[in-house]
Design an enzyme around this catalytic site. Structure first.
Site, mmCIF file in Angstrom:
data_model
loop_
_atom_site.group_PDB
_atom_site.id
_atom_site.type_symbol
_atom_site.label_atom_id
_atom_site.label_comp_id
_atom_site.label_asym_id
_atom_site.label_seq_id
_atom_site.Cartn_x
_atom_site.Cartn_y
_atom_site.Cartn_z
ATOM 1 N N ARG A 62 -29.993 -64.387 9.626
ATOM 2 C CA ARG A 62 -29.722 -65.832 9.741
ATOM 3 C C ARG A 62 -28.525 -66.091 10.655
ATOM 4 N NH1 ARG A 62 -32.919 -70.168 7.536
ATOM 5 N NH2 ARG A 62 -34.430 -68.971 6.395
ATOM 6 N N HIS A 106 -33.532 -88.070 8.268
ATOM 7 C CA HIS A 106 -34.061 -87.602 6.982
ATOM 8 C C HIS A 106 -34.933 -88.701 6.367
ATOM 9 C CE1 HIS A 106 -34.170 -85.331 3.254
ATOM 10 N NE2 HIS A 106 -33.941 -86.471 2.617
#
Ligand code: GRF
Length: 186
Positions: A62, A106
């Site tokens: 990651r 969002h």
């Protein structure tokens, strides 16, 4: 800073298309994606926008992926980085590379319903109103400072797909308008 906008997207790309078609469209310098064959990439190619694909492949940690993503974005030195349907969490290595320069759209009225299933969660909770939020990206998941919000009614019988599309109709206007305002005030 070059005054341009880098968009991050992983999916259908209808928000990215709305940005391209708005009056700030000419400021978009690159699409950065983790999904090399998504709809957003098709829109970018048809518009002649450079595409940089940074997939999170098996061998990559990651941290390394966040570093690669930051390198891809940094070469444009953009005024603003817009996460528009980018379906991976941006880690601290990425976020800290661009302080106060990353926003996300969002599909809920934050702080309600953060996370990847915001529309489904609003329906499950029996909400009668939800909406969309444009916010700065910080180290949390959908927790950064809110820049703009608009509400959308939940109708009886709404499925996740129908409600999400109704929210996206609003996002396609609110996101380009918010980008424009942020660029003008920076
Ligand atoms: C939008 O609802 C955005 O808020 C969410 O993903 C959706 C992207 O839609 N994060 P599209 O791929 O641009 O159509």
């Amino acid at each position: 800073m070059n005054g341009g906008v880098v968009v991050l997207a992983s999916g259908t790309g209808s928000l990215f298309q709305a940005i391209l078609n708005s009056d700030i469209g000419p400021l978009v310098c690159s699409l950065v994606t983790d999904v090399p064959d998504c709809g957003a990439v098709d829109f970018a190619r048809s518009a002649g926008i450079p595409v940089q694909a940074v997939p999170l492949t098996g061998g990559l940690s990651r941290d390394d992926w966040n570093r690669d993503l930051a390198t891809a974005v940094a070469q444009w030195n953009p005024a603003l980085i817009v996460s528009a349907g980018f379906m991976r969490i941006l880690g601290p290595l990425f976020v800290d590379s661009f302080p106060n320069r990353i926003i996300n759209s969002h599909p809920a009225l934050l702080p309600n319903f953060p996370g990847a299933h915001a529309v489904r969660d609003a329906i499950s909770a029996g909400a009668t109103q939800t909406g969309c939020t444009i916010h700065f990206v910080d180290h949390g998941v959908d927790t950064g400072a809110i820049v703009a919000q608009e509400s959308v009614d939940v109708q009886p019988g709404d499925t996740e797909e129908i409600l999400h599309e109704r929210i996206k109709v609003v996002e396609r206007v609110l996101l380009p308008a918010t980008i424009k305002e942020l660029l003008q005030s920076s």
